[in-house]
Enzyme design. Structure first.
Site, PDB file in Angstrom:
ATOM      1  N   ASP A  94      -5.717  78.108 -73.244  1.00 17.53           N
ATOM      2  CA  ASP A  94      -5.830  77.193 -74.372  1.00 17.53           C
ATOM      3  C   ASP A  94      -7.242  76.659 -74.341  1.00 17.53           C
ATOM      4  O   ASP A  94      -7.721  76.193 -73.294  1.00 17.53           O
ATOM      5  CB  ASP A  94      -4.820  76.051 -74.324  1.00 17.53           C
ATOM      6  CG  ASP A  94      -4.678  75.397 -75.699  1.00 17.53           C
ATOM      7  OD1 ASP A  94      -4.408  76.131 -76.670  1.00 17.53           O
ATOM      8  OD2 ASP A  94      -4.858  74.180 -75.808  1.00 17.53           O
ATOM      9  N   ASP A 103     -17.875  80.307 -82.375  1.00 16.35           N
ATOM     10  CA  ASP A 103     -19.065  80.841 -81.700  1.00 16.35           C
ATOM     11  C   ASP A 103     -20.335  80.805 -82.555  1.00 16.35           C
ATOM     12  O   ASP A 103     -21.426  80.550 -82.028  1.00 16.35           O
ATOM     13  CB  ASP A 103     -18.812  82.280 -81.235  1.00 16.35           C
ATOM     14  CG  ASP A 103     -17.931  82.341 -79.991  1.00 16.35           C
ATOM     15  OD1 ASP A 103     -17.586  81.270 -79.450  1.00 16.35           O
ATOM     16  OD2 ASP A 103     -17.588  83.463 -79.558  1.00 16.35           O
TER      17      ASP A 103
END
Length: 201
Positions: A75, A161
């Site tokens: 997670d 990202d």
């Protein structure tokens, strides 16, 4: 004897292709065969916990019980300083049911602008949970700090990202090649903690 070693395959308790690819690459040098939860037809449990460790444990233990195999769950998420740590454990939910991270990144930008935030500091956090079907679960955490940059840059990676530039670097995670990102990512750091514990230094 370490109960996590010697099994024929680990289950990666994820339906996220990016996470499965990244974790598979990290596990391959250890000689481990890995199976994605989706390939085994395992359901994706609802993430009802309020912490990364709680959600990782929930997913790993559900997969271990359903498959009868050692299961690894991750997670992870983006915590933005100026947003009080948001989106945090709700990072994926900000992307909506269609996993639209372009929209999620735009929301982060809007919320920073609404606060007129000059500080774009953030961190990626990852907790790995490794669960044995007999009941033992171990947790490992890694994080990397950086700065958010807009507009998004790069086409590699996944999730947030393209807006995350780790400290000491001038490229976002999405602009780096996979090996460069893997060398310093939050997921790699959590993985190193896990492999040191399971396999030794």
């Amino acid at each position: 004897m370490n109960v996590f070693i010697g099994t024929d395959a680990w289950v990666l308790a994820s339906h996220n292709p990016g996470k499965i690819k990244e974790l598979s690459a990290l596990l391959a040098p250890r000689g481990l065969t890995v199976l994605g939860a989706g390939a085994l037809g395992l359901p994706e449990p609802e993430e009802t916990e309020t912490s990364f460790s709680g959600n990782a444990r929930l997913k790993a233990e559900a997969a271990a019980q359903a498959s009868g195999r050692v299961s690894l769950a991750d997670d992870s998420g983006l915590s933005v300083d100026a947003l009080g740590g948001a989106p945090g454990v709700y990072s994926a939910r900000w992307a909506g049911p269609d996993k639209n991270f372009t929209a999620a990144m735009a929301r982060v930008r809007r919320e920073l602008e609404a606060k007129d935030a000059k500080d774009h500091g953030a961190r990626f956090v990852c907790v790995l949970a490794l669960a044995h079907p007999d009941g033992e679960t171990r947790l490992y955490e890694g994080e990397v700090r950086g700065t958010l940059t807009f507009p998004p840059r790069g086409t590699g990676g996944f999730g947030y990202d393209p807006v995350f530039m780790p400290d000491g670097h001038h490229q976002t995670f999405a602009e780096m090649d996979a090996a460069a990102k893997q060398a310093l990512s939050h997921r790699a750091r959590a993985f190193t903690a896990m492999t040191t514990d399971i396999f030794g230094p």
